[in-house]
Motif scaffolding. Structure first.
Motif, PDB file in Angstrom:
ATOM      1  N   MET A   1      13.020  39.198  -3.885  1.00 10.40           N
ATOM      2  CA  MET A   1      14.175  38.990  -4.307  1.00 10.40           C
ATOM      3  C   MET A   1      14.540  37.548  -4.065  1.00 10.40           C
ATOM      4  SD  MET A   1      16.626  42.143  -5.103  1.00 10.40           S
ATOM      5  CE  MET A   1      17.002  42.471  -3.187  1.00 10.40           C
ATOM      6  N   THR A   2      14.031  36.953  -2.959  1.00  6.95           N
ATOM      7  CA  THR A   2      14.503  35.680  -2.336  1.00  6.95           C
ATOM      8  C   THR A   2      13.711  34.674  -1.974  1.00  6.95           C
ATOM      9  OG1 THR A   2      14.909  36.402  -0.137  1.00  6.95           O
ATOM     10  CG2 THR A   2      16.828  36.943  -1.624  1.00  6.95           C
ATOM     11  N   ALA A   3      12.396  35.075  -1.690  1.00  3.51           N
ATOM     12  CA  ALA A   3      11.308  34.024  -1.204  1.00  3.51           C
ATOM     13  C   ALA A   3      10.568  33.812  -2.008  1.00  3.51           C
ATOM     14  CB  ALA A   3      10.569  35.030   0.104  1.00  3.51           C
ATOM     15  N   ARG A   4      10.125  32.579  -1.846  1.00  3.77           N
ATOM     16  CA  ARG A   4       8.848  31.902  -2.426  1.00  3.77           C
ATOM     17  C   ARG A   4       7.786  32.333  -2.091  1.00  3.77           C
ATOM     18  NH1 ARG A   4       9.438  25.751  -1.884  1.00  3.77           N
ATOM     19  NH2 ARG A   4      11.649  26.283  -0.864  1.00  3.77           N
ATOM     20  N   ARG A   5       7.376  32.506  -0.813  1.00  3.32           N
ATOM     21  CA  ARG A   5       6.177  32.909  -0.091  1.00  3.32           C
ATOM     22  C   ARG A   5       6.550  34.287   0.102  1.00  3.32           C
ATOM     23  NH1 ARG A   5       5.675  28.552   4.392  1.00  3.32           N
ATOM     24  NH2 ARG A   5       5.531  27.026   2.987  1.00  3.32           N
ATOM     25  N   VAL A   6       6.459  35.546  -0.803  1.00  4.08           N
ATOM     26  CA  VAL A   6       6.932  36.753  -0.936  1.00  4.08           C
ATOM     27  C   VAL A   6       6.058  37.346   0.297  1.00  4.08           C
ATOM     28  CG1 VAL A   6       6.632  38.782  -2.372  1.00  4.08           C
ATOM     29  CG2 VAL A   6       7.378  36.797  -3.510  1.00  4.08           C
TER      30      VAL A   6
ATOM     31  N   LEU B   1      11.825  31.232   9.051  1.00  2.00           N
ATOM     32  CA  LEU B   1      13.125  32.121   9.887  1.00  2.00           C
ATOM     33  C   LEU B   1      13.094  33.366   9.403  1.00  2.00           C
ATOM     34  CD1 LEU B   1      15.548  31.944  11.576  1.00  2.00           C
ATOM     35  CD2 LEU B   1      16.962  31.054   9.516  1.00  2.00           C
ATOM     36  N   ALA B   2      13.001  33.595   8.023  1.00  2.00           N
ATOM     37  CA  ALA B   2      12.807  35.078   7.466  1.00  2.00           C
ATOM     38  C   ALA B   2      11.845  35.748   8.232  1.00  2.00           C
ATOM     39  CB  ALA B   2      12.793  34.930   6.162  1.00  2.00           C
ATOM     40  N   ALA B   3      10.701  35.160   8.458  1.00  2.00           N
ATOM     41  CA  ALA B   3       9.471  35.839   9.083  1.00  2.00           C
ATOM     42  C   ALA B   3       9.890  36.126  10.501  1.00  2.00           C
ATOM     43  CB  ALA B   3       8.273  34.874   9.029  1.00  2.00           C
ATOM     44  N   GLY B   4      10.445  35.102  11.178  1.00  2.00           N
ATOM     45  CA  GLY B   4      10.994  35.306  12.522  1.00  2.00           C
ATOM     46  C   GLY B   4      11.891  36.484  12.738  1.00  2.00           C
ATOM     47  N   VAL B   5      12.920  36.580  11.799  1.00  2.00           N
ATOM     48  CA  VAL B   5      14.132  37.732  11.795  1.00  2.00           C
ATOM     49  C   VAL B   5      13.127  38.936  11.685  1.00  2.00           C
ATOM     50  CG1 VAL B   5      16.030  38.564  10.815  1.00  2.00           C
ATOM     51  CG2 VAL B   5      16.049  36.211  11.077  1.00  2.00           C
ATOM     52  N   VAL B   6      12.647  39.158  10.875  1.00  2.00           N
ATOM     53  CA  VAL B   6      12.063  40.525  10.412  1.00  2.00           C
ATOM     54  C   VAL B   6      10.897  40.664  11.685  1.00  2.00           C
ATOM     55  CG1 VAL B   6      12.250  40.412   8.139  1.00  2.00           C
ATOM     56  CG2 VAL B   6       9.975  39.722   8.885  1.00  2.00           C
ATOM     57  N   GLY B   7      10.276  39.593  12.085  1.00  2.00           N
ATOM     58  CA  GLY B   7       9.183  39.998  13.159  1.00  2.00           C
ATOM     59  C   GLY B   7       9.847  40.526  14.516  1.00  2.00           C
ATOM     60  N   VAL B   8      11.161  39.856  14.675  1.00  2.00           N
ATOM     61  CA  VAL B   8      11.974  40.521  16.119  1.00  2.00           C
ATOM     62  C   VAL B   8      12.141  41.891  15.752  1.00  2.00           C
ATOM     63  CG1 VAL B   8      14.143  40.162  17.327  1.00  2.00           C
ATOM     64  CG2 VAL B   8      12.661  38.107  16.588  1.00  2.00           C
ATOM     65  N   PHE B   9      12.648  42.102  14.781  1.00  2.00           N
ATOM     66  CA  PHE B   9      13.068  43.739  14.442  1.00  2.00           C
ATOM     67  C   PHE B   9      11.938  44.534  14.364  1.00  2.00           C
ATOM     68  CE2 PHE B   9      16.971  42.083  11.950  1.00  2.00           C
ATOM     69  CZ  PHE B   9      17.809  42.294  13.202  1.00  2.00           C
ATOM     70  N   ALA B  10      10.796  43.884  14.112  1.00  2.00           N
ATOM     71  CA  ALA B  10       9.524  44.991  13.888  1.00  2.00           C
ATOM     72  C   ALA B  10       8.883  44.992  15.257  1.00  2.00           C
ATOM     73  CB  ALA B  10       8.442  44.002  13.242  1.00  2.00           C
ATOM     74  N   VAL B  11       9.149  44.137  16.430  1.00  2.00           N
ATOM     75  CA  VAL B  11       8.605  44.463  17.598  1.00  2.00           C
ATOM     76  C   VAL B  11       9.440  45.811  18.172  1.00  2.00           C
ATOM     77  CG1 VAL B  11       8.691  43.838  19.873  1.00  2.00           C
ATOM     78  CG2 VAL B  11       8.305  42.178  18.117  1.00  2.00           C
ATOM     79  N   PHE B  12      10.812  45.904  17.937  1.00  2.00           N
ATOM     80  CA  PHE B  12      11.296  47.140  18.296  1.00  2.00           C
ATOM     81  C   PHE B  12      10.809  48.342  17.765  1.00  2.00           C
ATOM     82  CE2 PHE B  12      13.862  43.620  19.996  1.00  2.00           C
ATOM     83  CZ  PHE B  12      14.258  43.979  21.254  1.00  2.00           C
ATOM     84  N   HIS B  13      10.986  48.279  16.394  1.00  2.00           N
ATOM     85  CA  HIS B  13      10.177  49.487  15.601  1.00  2.00           C
ATOM     86  C   HIS B  13       8.805  49.718  16.337  1.00  2.00           C
ATOM     87  CE1 HIS B  13      12.868  49.996  12.139  1.00  2.00           C
ATOM     88  NE2 HIS B  13      13.199  49.039  12.228  1.00  2.00           N
TER      89      HIS B  13
ATOM     90  N   GLN C   1      21.419  38.915  -1.045  1.00  2.00           N
ATOM     91  CA  GLN C   1      20.225  38.247  -1.469  1.00  2.00           C
ATOM     92  C   GLN C   1      20.390  36.825  -0.747  1.00  2.00           C
ATOM     93  OE1 GLN C   1      20.029  38.316  -5.767  1.00  2.00           O
ATOM     94  NE2 GLN C   1      21.492  40.149  -5.640  1.00  2.00           N
ATOM     95  N   ALA C   2      20.432  37.047   0.356  1.00  2.00           N
ATOM     96  CA  ALA C   2      20.498  35.518   1.476  1.00  2.00           C
ATOM     97  C   ALA C   2      18.935  34.908   1.356  1.00  2.00           C
ATOM     98  CB  ALA C   2      20.984  35.966   2.757  1.00  2.00           C
ATOM     99  N   GLN C   3      19.208  33.656   1.250  1.00  2.00           N
ATOM    100  CA  GLN C   3      17.795  33.248   1.309  1.00  2.00           C
ATOM    101  C   GLN C   3      17.697  32.355   2.310  1.00  2.00           C
ATOM    102  OE1 GLN C   3      17.841  30.748  -2.521  1.00  2.00           O
ATOM    103  NE2 GLN C   3      16.851  32.466  -3.625  1.00  2.00           N
ATOM    104  N   LEU C   4      16.822  32.443   3.245  1.00  2.00           N
ATOM    105  CA  LEU C   4      16.487  31.765   4.450  1.00  2.00           C
ATOM    106  C   LEU C   4      15.089  31.270   4.347  1.00  2.00           C
ATOM    107  CD1 LEU C   4      17.219  34.881   6.969  1.00  2.00           C
ATOM    108  CD2 LEU C   4      18.777  32.684   6.293  1.00  2.00           C
ATOM    109  N   PRO C   5      15.059  30.017   5.196  1.00  2.49           N
ATOM    110  CA  PRO C   5      13.654  29.408   5.062  1.00  2.49           C
ATOM    111  C   PRO C   5      12.677  30.383   5.508  1.00  2.49           C
ATOM    112  CG  PRO C   5      15.442  28.008   6.398  1.00  2.49           C
ATOM    113  CD  PRO C   5      15.958  29.394   6.004  1.00  2.49           C
ATOM    114  N   SER C   6      11.508  30.178   5.123  1.00  2.00           N
ATOM    115  CA  SER C   6      10.472  31.290   5.251  1.00  2.00           C
ATOM    116  C   SER C   6      10.077  31.461   6.368  1.00  2.00           C
ATOM    117  CB  SER C   6       9.153  30.665   4.420  1.00  2.00           C
ATOM    118  OG  SER C   6       9.354  30.352   3.123  1.00  2.00           O
TER     119      SER C   6
END
Length: 154
Positions: free
Chosen positions: A22-27, A79-91, A72-77
């Motif tokens: 919904m928000t990223a150019r690099r889906v 930063l978005a990858a970093g945010v989900v990456g940090v959460f992924a480590v805990f999962h 539908q927050a748009q973050l720089p690509s």
């Protein structure tokens, strides 16, 4: 089977795909980041790393991802990858810790990774489809993910 039967895992994977579509150019950047860091976390957990805040971070990830989808927050690509990456480590740590001590952790880890990527793909497909629907429907999808974060509390 946990990625497909665990509500928290499924909601997080779908949310990453939804948000990206919904928000990223690099889906694919955020889903690939999540999958890669999930494996890093799983290997750390498999190796015996235990952190005290894993479950609260998983709940926080659902809340944040749900809000990112809903707004539908748009973050720089990156930063978005970093945010989900940090959460992924805990999962990943949670899953790796569950597998620690088993005779062969690789087969379940590969299965978890394949299921995670499949759920990301499903989320991307849903997100692309939701682009043509009214904004309130996308907000509801994000709200549902955020609700999963508080279900254990209820």
């Amino acid at each position: 089977m946990h990625p497909l039967t665990g509500m928290d895992h499924m909601a997080a994977m779908l949310a990453v795909g939804l948000w990206s579509a919904m928000t990223a150019r690099r889906v694919w950047l955020a889903p690939i980041s999540f999958a890669g860091m999930l494996m890093v976390g799983a290997l750390l957990g498999l190796g015996g790393l235990q952190l005290s805040g894993v479950e609260p971070m998983i709940a926080a990830s659902l809340l944040v991802l749900g809000l990112l989808v809903a707004t539908q927050a748009q973050l720089p690509s990156l930063l978005a990858a970093g945010v989900v990456g940090v959460f992924a480590v805990f999962h990943g740590i949670a899953h790796g810790t569950e597998l620690a001590g088993g005779s062969n952790g690789w087969a379940p880890l590969v299965g978890m990774l394949v299921a995670t990527l499949g759920l990301h793909l499903a989320g991307v497909a849903m997100g692309l489809a939701l682009r043509s629907y009214p904004a309130w429907m996308r907000r509801v999808a994000g709200g549902l993910v955020a609700v999963v974060a508080v279900l254990p509390v209820l």
